[in-house]
Design an enzyme around this catalytic site. Structure first.
Site, short mmCIF file in Angstrom:
data_model
loop_
_atom_site.label_atom_id
_atom_site.label_comp_id
_atom_site.label_asym_id
_atom_site.label_seq_id
_atom_site.Cartn_x
_atom_site.Cartn_y
_atom_site.Cartn_z
N ALA A 1 0.83 -1.21 0.00
CA ALA A 1 0.00 0.00 0.00
C ALA A 1 0.86 1.25 0.00
O ALA A 1 0.56 2.25 -0.67
CB ALA A 1 -0.95 -0.01 1.20
N ASP A 2 1.95 1.23 0.77
CA ASP A 2 2.89 2.36 0.78
C ASP A 2 3.45 2.61 -0.62
O ASP A 2 3.48 3.75 -1.10
CB ASP A 2 4.06 2.06 1.72
N LEU A 3 3.93 1.56 -1.24
CA LEU A 3 4.60 1.72 -2.53
C LEU A 3 3.62 2.10 -3.63
O LEU A 3 3.93 2.93 -4.50
CB LEU A 3 5.36 0.44 -2.89
#
Length: 413
Positions: free
Chosen positions: A187-189
């Protein structure tokens, strides 16, 4: 037991030295983000040639600087992984003098990256409406868990939380086991990649129309969009995908199989590949059988097909099958561990995984993976905390020596 530094995997990587890309030359970015999503967005922009200045707390800096072990040369490798090619300014933006300096920097930049919720942005005067008064052409990009609006806007969020909301955890893992997190901060990336893409589009519009842009990235929505191939079929059919491990619920056959030694992946995604597979393994009559003519037909008989293929592939080692299927142009591959990816000769040859000389010794790098006119990112490293503070204050906002000395005395920088 830790690995001696002289035996670290990085020393087996090819050494690379390359100039920076020039696609975003002249674009100034202030990166006020911490952890992974925002810093990754900033790194993507730096890789493409922007001057990205990371604004950090004078004491400790980005939270990710403390994420370890593992550390290399006293620096967090997690931090290194998403902060390549940036400059670092140590500045206390909670102090009045620090806010004054920050606003001068904002007046000079093209893009500001934030990972603060809306309430925190307003409290610090860093919301888009406030900053637009300082710099009307500013591209204001926010990455937060749930976006800047709505009932969840002020809730804190990490990658794990966003993955849970998106359904990716529910659909990851073997059916007999519980939900699983993806093995990387997905999700971060994804949110960081979305932010960089959106910033590029906003820069293009600003070039055309002369106006800035407010960009609002939600980690939950970025991760949920990633689930489109599962979500849209449910919305249109009511048929809900369930956790299936290494097997795809729509394509037959598309999954992991065991061989005589190591597991492998096999994707028979269309009718032509289906037939080529059976020709390659010496059973062309199976590929020609009319009861398996279409993917819909093969789904009906999936269990019996899988049983036959599983028995066949267990008869020989993986290397044998991968060579045979490569010659037949049938999609198949190994399931590599992280150390095998790190040693992958094709990734070394392409320059995707490499090492560069850093101020304290060699540093491993995982590349951009995008080429522009044959060139990819420059061979920069992540910055030391506050390493470029004086440089940026002098060059961007023309601070004099006495002013810099006063800021140091007051512990603002």
């Amino acid at each position: 037991m830790s690995t001696p530094e002289t035996q670290l995997p990085l020393h087996g990587l090819p050494i690379r030295s390359a100039p920076a890309l020039d696609l975003l030359t002249g674009i100034k970015v202030l990166d006020l983000t911490t952890s992974v999503a925002g810093p990754y967005a900033g790194q993507l922009l730096a890789d493409m040639g922007a001057t990205v200045v990371k604004v950090e707390k004078p004491k400790g800096g980005d939270d990710a600087r403390a994420w370890g072990p593992p550390f290399l040369h006293g620096e967090s490798l997690w931090f290194m992984s998403v902060n390549r090619g940036k400059k670092s300014v140590a500045l206390d933006i909670a102090a009045t003098q620090g806010q004054e300096v920050l606003r001068k920097l904002i007046a000079e930049c093209d893009v500001i990256l934030l990972n603060l919720v809306a309430r925190a942005q307003r409290k610090l005067g860093l919301d888009a409406a406030s900053l637009r008064k300082i710099n009307p052409r500013l591209i204001h990009a926010s990455i937060s868990g749930f976006g800047l609006q709505g009932s969840r806007a002020d809730l804190p969020c990490y990658d794990l939380i966003a993955e849970g909301y998106s359904s990716v955890m529910d659909l990851t893992g073997e059916p007999e086991n519980g939900p699983q997190k993806v093995g990387t901060p997905a999700a971060d990336l994804l949110a960081g990649g979305d932010a960089a893409m959106a910033i590029l589009a906003a820069l293009l519009r600003r070039e055309r129309e002369g106006k800035g842009c407010d960009i609002d990235i939600s980690m939950v929505e970025s991760m949920s969009r990633f689930m489109t191939p599962k979500l849209t079929p449910y919305l249109g059919s009511g048929e809900m995908a369930r956790r299936a491990g290494g097997r795809d619920s729509v394509i037959a056959i598309y999954q992991v199989f065991e061989t005589a030694d190591d597991p492998m992946t096999l994707g028979l995604g269309n009718d032509a590949i289906w037939k080529r597979f059976w020709v390659a393994v010496g059973q062309s009559e199976v590929g020609a059988d009319p009861k398996y003519a279409s993917n819909m037909d093969r789904r009906v008989f999936r269990d019996e097909i899988v049983k036959v293929i599983a028995g066949l592939l267990r008869s020989k080692p993986r290397a044998y099958w991968l060579e045979l299927l490569a010659q037949a142009r049938v999609p198949a591959g190994p399931i590599q561990r992280i150390d095998e990816v790190a040693r992958d000769p094709a990734l070394h040859e392409s320059g995707f995984i490499y090492r560069v000389a850093g101020p304290d010794g060699d540093v491993p790098q995982v590349g951009l993976g995008i080429r522009f006119d044959g060139q990819t990112e420059g061979s920069g490293t992540s910055p030391k905390l506050g390493a470029n503070t004086e440089e940026i204050l002098r060059n961007w906002i023309r601070c004099e020596d006495a002013e810099i000395a006063e800021l140091r005395t007051q512990q603002i920088i």
